[in-house]
Design a protein around this motif. Structure first.
Motif, PDB file in Angstrom:
ATOM      1  N   GLY A 238       3.003   5.679  -3.710  1.00 49.84           N
ATOM      2  CA  GLY A 238       4.203   6.423  -4.146  1.00 49.84           C
ATOM      3  C   GLY A 238       5.310   6.477  -3.137  1.00 49.84           C
ATOM      4  N   GLY A 239       5.168   5.708  -2.047  1.00 50.68           N
ATOM      5  CA  GLY A 239       6.217   5.714  -1.011  1.00 50.68           C
ATOM      6  C   GLY A 239       7.339   4.754  -1.317  1.00 50.68           C
ATOM      7  N   ASP A 240       8.396   4.893  -0.574  1.00 44.76           N
ATOM      8  CA  ASP A 240       9.596   4.070  -0.746  1.00 44.76           C
ATOM      9  C   ASP A 240       9.694   3.107   0.432  1.00 44.76           C
TER      10      ASP A 240
ATOM     11  N   MET B  62       0.831  -1.211   0.000  1.00 45.91           N
ATOM     12  CA  MET B  62       0.000   0.000   0.000  1.00 45.91           C
ATOM     13  C   MET B  62       0.864   1.260   0.000  1.00 45.91           C
ATOM     14  N   ILE B  63       1.965   1.231   0.744  1.00 42.07           N
ATOM     15  CA  ILE B  63       2.893   2.370   0.744  1.00 42.07           C
ATOM     16  C   ILE B  63       3.439   2.590  -0.660  1.00 42.07           C
TER      17      ILE B  63
END
Length: 152
Positions: free
Chosen positions: A146-148, A141-142
């Protein structure tokens, strides 16, 4: 176990709320347990980093190691390092490297036992498989948002 909602409703609950609630609750739990033995969570991180460094650690190395994955800011650990030096749980050697003292090792070992016991309590009734699935779903989900999630 009783859950907050029936499954049909729970599936529509916002993940942001539940991850925030989990973070807030678990952080308070960990910090309270560490405070009870005379150390803050950031001080625990510092002691752990210095103890497990191959040759101690510099202030900058300790700060850099935690900067990427914690909301503490660039200098956020500096006051904790200073307090650990004041308490002589750490010392600064001639090369400017932080070294853990015997008292620091003793407190670190006590904090490590406290952390393991707390983890055991929090993980009660949660299988390793469930925990692994939870972390993988959160990471997916992260990434979707767009998360790393690459290792620090």
């Amino acid at each position: 176990m009783t859950y907050s909602h029936e499954d049909e409703e729970l599936v529509n609950q916002p993940i942001g709320y539940w991850t925030w609630a989990a973070n807030k609750t678990l952080s308070a739990y960990v910090r309270g347990r560490l405070a009870a033995i005379g150390i803050t969570q950031p001080q625990w991180w510092v002691l752990h980093q210095v103890l497990h460094g191959e040759d101690g650690a510099t202030r900058d190395e300790v700060i850099a190691a935690h900067q990427a994955n914690l909301d503490i800011g660039a200098a956020g650990l500096a006051p904790d390092i200073d307090l650990l030096l004041e308490r002589t749980l750490l010392v600064l050697d001639a090369d400017g490297r932080l070294r853990i003292t015997d008292d620091g090792r003793t407190l670190h070992a006590h904090a490590a036992r406290t952390q393991r016991a707390g983890r055991g309590h929090v993980h009660a009734g949660v299988t390793d498989e469930e925990y692994l699935i939870t972390l993988k779903v959160l990471q997916r989900m992260i990434r979707n948002a767009g998360g790393d999630v690459s290792p620090a």
